[in-house]
Design a protein around this motif. Sequence first.
Motif, short mmCIF file in Angstrom:
data_model
loop_
_atom_site.label_atom_id
_atom_site.label_comp_id
_atom_site.label_asym_id
_atom_site.label_seq_id
_atom_site.Cartn_x
_atom_site.Cartn_y
_atom_site.Cartn_z
N GLY A 59 -27.39 1.46 3.21
CA GLY A 59 -26.72 2.36 4.13
C GLY A 59 -25.22 2.23 4.16
N THR A 60 -24.61 1.60 3.15
CA THR A 60 -23.15 1.50 3.09
C THR A 60 -22.55 2.90 2.97
OG1 THR A 60 -23.46 -0.59 1.91
CG2 THR A 60 -21.24 0.36 1.91
N ASP A 61 -21.54 3.19 3.78
CA ASP A 61 -20.97 4.54 3.79
C ASP A 61 -20.15 4.86 2.55
OD1 ASP A 61 -22.00 5.05 6.39
OD2 ASP A 61 -20.30 3.99 7.28
N MET A 62 -19.38 3.87 2.09
CA MET A 62 -18.51 4.08 0.93
C MET A 62 -18.65 2.92 -0.04
SD MET A 62 -15.06 5.36 2.90
CE MET A 62 -15.39 4.34 4.36
N LEU A 63 -18.75 3.24 -1.31
CA LEU A 63 -18.74 2.24 -2.38
C LEU A 63 -17.42 2.37 -3.12
CD1 LEU A 63 -22.37 2.48 -3.79
CD2 LEU A 63 -21.43 0.80 -2.18
N ARG A 96 -23.86 6.83 -10.91
CA ARG A 96 -25.24 7.13 -11.32
C ARG A 96 -26.24 6.57 -10.31
NH1 ARG A 96 -23.57 5.32 -16.97
NH2 ARG A 96 -23.11 7.26 -18.10
N ALA A 97 -25.87 5.48 -9.64
CA ALA A 97 -26.81 4.80 -8.74
C ALA A 97 -26.68 5.23 -7.29
CB ALA A 97 -26.61 3.29 -8.83
N ALA A 98 -25.49 5.70 -6.89
CA ALA A 98 -25.25 6.03 -5.48
C ALA A 98 -25.86 7.38 -5.14
CB ALA A 98 -23.76 6.03 -5.19
N ARG A 99 -26.69 7.41 -4.13
CA ARG A 99 -27.30 8.65 -3.67
C ARG A 99 -26.67 9.12 -2.36
NH1 ARG A 99 -28.18 8.58 -8.01
NH2 ARG A 99 -30.14 8.46 -9.18
N ARG A 100 -26.31 8.18 -1.49
CA ARG A 100 -25.77 8.53 -0.18
C ARG A 100 -24.29 8.22 -0.06
NH1 ARG A 100 -24.47 5.82 4.41
NH2 ARG A 100 -24.66 6.95 6.39
N ALA A 101 -23.86 7.08 -0.54
CA ALA A 101 -22.50 6.61 -0.30
C ALA A 101 -21.45 7.48 -1.00
CB ALA A 101 -22.36 5.17 -0.78
N LEU A 102 -20.29 7.58 -0.37
CA LEU A 102 -19.11 8.20 -0.97
C LEU A 102 -18.57 7.22 -2.01
CD1 LEU A 102 -17.02 10.68 -0.43
CD2 LEU A 102 -15.63 8.86 0.58
N VAL A 103 -18.43 7.65 -3.25
CA VAL A 103 -17.94 6.78 -4.32
C VAL A 103 -16.43 6.96 -4.45
CG1 VAL A 103 -18.04 6.22 -6.78
CG2 VAL A 103 -20.14 6.84 -5.53
#
Length: 287
Positions: A59-63, A96-103
């Motif tokens: 559930g991290t918001d930003m990566l 490629r892995a982040a579905r929810r977080a803002l990259v």
Amino acid sequence: MSTTDSPDGTAVPSLADPGTAGVRKVRVHHLAQAKARGERLTMLTAYDAVTARILDEAGTDMLLVGDSIGNVALGYDSTLPVSLDEMIVATRSVARAARRALVVADLPFGTYEASPQQALASAVRLVRAGANAVKFEGGRPRADTVRLLGQAGIPVIGHLGFTPQSVNALGGFRVQGRGEEAAETLLADAMALAEAGAAAIVLEMVPAPVAARITETCPAPIIGIGAGAQCDGQVLVWTDMAGMTDWAPRFARQFGQVGEALRQAAQAYGEAVREGAFPAEEHTFSH
């Protein structure tokens, strides 16, 4: 689904509960909404798909695909040797892995300072690699760069306070913003970035009262690291957060001992191989 009314009366999803928020993908406008509601934002670094997937599912918001990859993963003694090509590979992996977080991807040293046009060319490459926003260091002198990237449709995260790419000019790893004049300079820089359109600003190694004032005054969300608890959100290098090494900076907290768990797993694997206990029959193909 958890929602809150926005100033115009429409219901907007909350980021506070990733499991029920209904936010399929965190976007830059969600950051401003979170600040308006007083919800704390979370950001962690990530440099590869395996780690990014785990942090995203948490559930991290930003990566943040940080140029800290140089110190953390590539064996450099600072962020300065990190190349744009290295950042692109890492950004692709995380995206490629982040579905929810803002990259968010860092523009590394030497790829944006010459001109706004140089920054735009570098940022385009990171966005093509999957970044949803880019981050770079500097205050008022970078305002035109923020505007140009915004006009090109590329969200920008600013970075003030201690700026690792300027470590030589700053005289080492030193807290910034001490004293009234330095604090006023930081506030003016933050306001300039926000007015230019920065979606958020990372504030690093700044006295907590100064960071609190900037957070209260600046319209852009302030993401702190070593800047106290009153910021709109917090960011840590994931290896510091997870206890991957014995050392951690003063402003970090180890929320787990992943490094020790990994060492123990590797030791147990080695012992099982040497004793002939692995692979066992259930790990073997008979025909």
